[in-house]
Design a protein around this motif. Structure first.
Motif, short mmCIF file in Angstrom:
data_model
loop_
_atom_site.label_atom_id
_atom_site.label_comp_id
_atom_site.label_asym_id
_atom_site.label_seq_id
_atom_site.Cartn_x
_atom_site.Cartn_y
_atom_site.Cartn_z
N SER A 157 0.82 -1.21 0.00
CA SER A 157 0.00 0.00 0.00
C SER A 157 0.86 1.26 0.00
O SER A 157 1.83 1.36 0.76
CB SER A 157 -0.91 0.00 1.23
OG SER A 157 -1.46 1.27 1.47
N GLU A 159 -0.05 4.05 1.16
CA GLU A 159 -0.24 4.66 2.48
C GLU A 159 0.79 4.12 3.47
O GLU A 159 1.32 4.86 4.31
CB GLU A 159 -1.65 4.37 3.00
CG GLU A 159 -2.78 4.95 2.15
CD GLU A 159 -2.92 6.45 2.32
OE1 GLU A 159 -2.42 6.98 3.33
OE2 GLU A 159 -3.51 7.09 1.43
N GLU A 160 1.10 2.84 3.37
CA GLU A 160 2.05 2.23 4.30
C GLU A 160 3.49 2.64 3.97
O GLU A 160 4.32 2.76 4.88
CB GLU A 160 1.87 0.72 4.32
CG GLU A 160 0.51 0.34 4.89
CD GLU A 160 0.27 -1.15 5.02
OE1 GLU A 160 1.19 -1.94 4.67
OE2 GLU A 160 -0.84 -1.52 5.45
N SER A 305 -13.28 4.01 5.70
CA SER A 305 -12.03 4.61 5.24
C SER A 305 -10.86 3.65 5.45
O SER A 305 -9.90 3.67 4.66
CB SER A 305 -11.78 5.93 5.97
OG SER A 305 -11.84 5.76 7.37
N ILE A 306 -10.93 2.81 6.46
CA ILE A 306 -9.89 1.80 6.67
C ILE A 306 -9.87 0.82 5.50
O ILE A 306 -8.82 0.46 4.98
CB ILE A 306 -10.10 1.03 7.99
CG1 ILE A 306 -9.87 1.96 9.20
CG2 ILE A 306 -9.20 -0.20 8.07
CD1 ILE A 306 -8.44 2.34 9.45
N GLU A 309 -8.43 2.48 2.30
CA GLU A 309 -7.06 3.00 2.37
C GLU A 309 -6.15 2.33 1.35
O GLU A 309 -6.05 1.11 1.27
CB GLU A 309 -6.50 2.77 3.77
CG GLU A 309 -5.12 3.35 4.00
CD GLU A 309 -4.64 3.10 5.41
OE1 GLU A 309 -4.73 4.02 6.24
OE2 GLU A 309 -4.21 1.97 5.69
N GLY A 310 -5.47 3.15 0.56
CA GLY A 310 -4.49 2.65 -0.40
C GLY A 310 -5.06 2.08 -1.67
O GLY A 310 -4.32 1.70 -2.58
#
Length: 412
Positions: A157, A159-160, A305-306, A309-310
């Motif tokens: 991801s 995001e990560e 949203s979790i 995410e990504g």
């Protein structure tokens, strides 16, 4: 001559049970298509849903924890690359690989950031805002150390990647973004999918051994589904997932249309016949395989949203994003009943799949990256002093614990 690759799996891959299993099979395909001879090893017992890797010409080896037989095995195999499936595997076997095959490229496939998932779970339990206090947990210390000990870590991801760079200050040269790698969706494949009038009911799916999925089902059952059912009394929610326990089965309520279906033999079949997918994940990390399955099969989603995410980058999602139960339920009703919204969100999903997850966008660059690091491995490692430090004997608690257990086992 084929290059030798060893994958040490946390479990044997189960692509029909989990996104992690699908991810592993995608990596295997990438390496096989680039002339790698693959050996897959694991300490885990095989389950019924495990893929038969021998059908792909992959050698399967059972290995033991805390046993020097692994040293003999890997020294004889002498792989050019070793892939650790999750940081816990690197903790157990990374030091052995470094000692027996020091010139092998060590690659960590994180699957998702376990420390991120753990921190979010703890914040949810405490009904607190997720912040650095929860992110910098004990799992973080182990996972980030594992990333530093490896030559390259595959992060699923974007995001990560940002969390690792900005929060943990991990150098970018140790990280590589490699999301799900999917086949492109053709115009013909899209046309073959059932239209909205040919579909019915909601679907939710996820391996029940994965804590975020079980929590999501409870959230659906207690807070979200009663609101939807009141407005759509004839509609059902079909809940699929491998390893449904007795406590999961007890959630089945036919009268209320909350149906626990259990393991899906063919995810595509059940997904493409559903009208809307629900993914109310309240904690977790990585990319969500259920959303990939939904977009591939043209099934719009309502997600937290979790869950989102990504997934979407700068593109519009294949549905609605909502975190609060009432808003989530109302968006689900809206998407289920509005054909214009539904068709538009489906098209968004098709666009996202081909623009963000088409394997042709990633494979060549990934192999180039692997080869570049191999060709300059000493220089690459010199730029990772923290990794060298963590390989120093004073930091090798896992190594010496393993040696102690091995000696103890000999005396029993």
């Amino acid at each position: 001559m084929s290059k030798r690759l060893l994958i040490i799996g946390f479990v044997w891959p189960e692509p029909t049970s989990s996104a992690a299993g699908s991810r592993m099979m995608q990596l295997i395909e990438v390496f096989q298509s680039n002339d790698y001879s693959i050996t897959f090893a694991s300490t885990c017992a095989k389950k019924d849903n495990a893929f038969d890797l021998s059908s792909l010409g992959i050698k399967q080896v059972s290995i033991e924890l805390n046993n020097s037989s692994f040293d003999e095995f890997i020294k004889e195999l002498n792989p050019e690359i070793v892939v650790f499936d999750r940081f816990m595997v690197e903790e157990q076997f990374g030091w052995r690989v470094a000692e027996q095959c020091p010139d092998a490229l060590r690659v960590l496939d994180t699957e998702d950031l376990h420390c991120l998932r753990k921190g979010r779970e703890q914040a949810l339990k405490h009904q607190s805002v997720f912040d650095k206090f929860y992110l910098f947990n004990d799992v973080s210390k182990r996972e980030i150390a594992s990333i530093y000990r490896c030559d390259l870590s595959l992060i699923i991801s974007e995001e990560e990647i940002e969390i690792l760079k900005n929060q943990f200050k991990v150098s970018n040269h140790l990280l590589y973004y490699l999301p799900f790698l999917t086949e492109p969706l053709s115009a013909e494949a899209k046309k073959r999918l059932p239209k909205i009038k040919e579909r019915e009911h909601f679907i939710s799916i996820g391996n029940f051994l994965h804590a975020p999925n079980y929590d999501a089902v409870l959230f659906l059952k207690d807070k979200i589904w009663p609101i939807i059912r009141e407005k759509l009394p004839e509609v059902e929610l079909h809940v699929y997932g491998a390893y449904a326990t007795e406590k999961v089965s007890q959630l089945n309520d036919k009268k209320e249309g909350f149906i626990i279906k259990g393991f899906a033999e063919d995810v595509s079949s059940v997904m493409k016949n559903a009208k809307v997918c629900l993914a109310p994940l309240r904690f977790g990390a990585g990319l969500k395989g259920k959303l990939i399955d939904a977009m591939t099969n043209g099934t719009p989603c309502v997600m937290t949203s979790i869950a989102a995410e990504g997934m979407f980058g700068g593109f519009e999602p294949n549905g609605f994003i909502a975190d609060e139960a009432h808003e989530f339920a109302n968006k689900a009703i809206e998407l289920y009943t509005d054909k214009i919204f539904w068709n538009g969100k489906q098209k968004n999903g098709f666009l996202v799949m081909n623009a963000r997850f088409d394997k042709q966008l990633f494979v060549s660059d990934f192999i180039y990256k692997i080869n570049a690091i191999q060709n300059n491995l000493k220089a690459h490692r010199l730029d990772n002093f923290t990794g060298q430090m963590l390989h120093h004997h004073t930091m090798q608690s896992t190594k010496f614990m393993s040696k102690w257990i091995e000696e103890k086992n000999k005396n029993n």
